[in-house]
Design an enzyme around this catalytic site. Structure first.
Site, short mmCIF file in Angstrom:
data_model
loop_
_atom_site.label_atom_id
_atom_site.label_comp_id
_atom_site.label_asym_id
_atom_site.label_seq_id
_atom_site.Cartn_x
_atom_site.Cartn_y
_atom_site.Cartn_z
N ALA A 106 -22.74 -36.94 -3.42
CA ALA A 106 -22.89 -36.05 -4.57
C ALA A 106 -24.21 -36.26 -5.30
CB ALA A 106 -21.73 -36.24 -5.54
N LYS A 107 -24.90 -37.37 -5.02
CA LYS A 107 -26.22 -37.67 -5.59
C LYS A 107 -26.26 -37.47 -7.10
CE LYS A 107 -28.72 -36.63 -1.30
NZ LYS A 107 -27.60 -36.09 -0.49
N ARG A 108 -25.30 -38.03 -7.80
CA ARG A 108 -25.24 -37.86 -9.24
C ARG A 108 -26.20 -38.81 -9.94
NH1 ARG A 108 -22.84 -33.72 -7.66
NH2 ARG A 108 -20.92 -32.97 -8.63
#
Length: 302
Positions: A106-108
């Site tokens: 999700a590369k948050r």
């Protein structure tokens, strides 16, 4: 998750048992079409759960790409929740627990309470979106990830921090030098390039962990000499290195030796279309995953 084996140890055991391969679950519209499925929530669910059913208990990890679920709105996110739950029980009991490890891609990345909310969503016990690990972006400053780092440690989950990516724009930030280049910062971590700084921060968090820590990096397998050029010490990280681009995707033994050097044993090769294109036949998916895992093992552990 009280008393759970840390993610790094569970991943190391899974890689030893199944090979150093992570299969991405990336339901591109073109892949859905190739599988004879509609580009809607029903097609998304059918595609994703077929992958889990075919490969659960046979690969080290799954990596569902959140964006391809989010594009279908709330119903797509509900499918992502189903995928995470299905992976947890897919296949025979695995190292350190049942099913297959899941890295939610999700590369948050954010600051303060917002980062805390992302951590709650993807790393908290009881959250339907919480897999075994999460990809995160440190480019608001590594310290901004503190809520995720703390919650992952408390729940036995892992993080993969973006470090050196294969997209051509990545060097603009990742190769840049910090103002404290050559000097130690307030936490004792020396300055240098941004990539080297991210690796050094991860190394501090993983210090003393065996067989490896739970804070890993995302490092593209096709980045050439970028690791050396940025002064990034991947061996010192002592954590897993999630690497797109291994084997049929472009990087063989020579390229991997250049990129990862003595850190190759900690590399988890990521393959999505290279495996998924073999579907929808489950036996063909299994054969493709076995081939990819063997290629990765040969390239990384020779």
């Amino acid at each position: 998750m009280s008393g759970v084996v840390p993610f790094g140890a569970r991943l190391a055991a899974a890689m030893d048992e199944h090979g150093p391969l992570c299969v991405g679950i990336d339901p591109h519209a073109s892949l859905l079409q190739a599988w004879g499925l509609r580009d809607d929530v029903d097609g998304l669910r059918e595609f994703s759960l077929r992958v889990v059913d075919a490969l659960g208990g046979r690969v080290a990890a799954f990596k569902p790409q959140a964006a391809f679920f989010e594009r279908h709105g709330s119903r797509g996110l509900a499918v992502l929740e189903e995928v995470i739950a299905a992976a947890r029980t897919a296949g025979p009991a695995g190292p350190g627990g049942a099913g297959t490890l899941t890295i939610v891609d999700a590369k948050r990345g954010d600051i303060g309470s917002t980062m805390g909310a992302y951590a709650d969503a993807f790393l908290a016990d009881g959250s339907p979106l919480a897999g075994d690990a999460l990809t995160v972006s440190p480019y608001l400053g590594f310290g901004s990830l503190a809520p995720a780092v703390e919650l992952a440690a408390a729940t036995g989950r892992g993080l993969f921090v973006l470090c050196l990516t294969s997209n051509k724009e990545g060097f603009e930030v990742q190769h840049a030098r910090t103002e404290v280049s050559g000097q130690a910062g307030p936490d004792g971590v020396p300055g240098g390039t941004v990539a080297a700084l991210m690796a050094a921060r991860a190394a501090v968090l993983n210090a003393g962990a065996e067989p490896m820590g739970s804070v890993g990096l995302v490092v593209g397998a096709t980045i050439g000499d970028a690791v050396a050029a940025t002064g990034t010490d991947l061996v010192a990280v002592n954590g897993p290195l999630l690497a797109p681009g291994v084997g049929a995707q472009g990087a063989g033994e020579r390229e991997l030796a250049t990129t990862f050097g003595d850190a190759r044993r900690n590399v988890l090769a990521s393959s999505s279309r290279g495996v998924l294109a073999a579907g929808p036949d489950p036996d063909a998916l299994v054969r493709a995953a076995r081939t990819a895992a063997q290629e990765a093992k040969t390239a990384l552990r020779s």
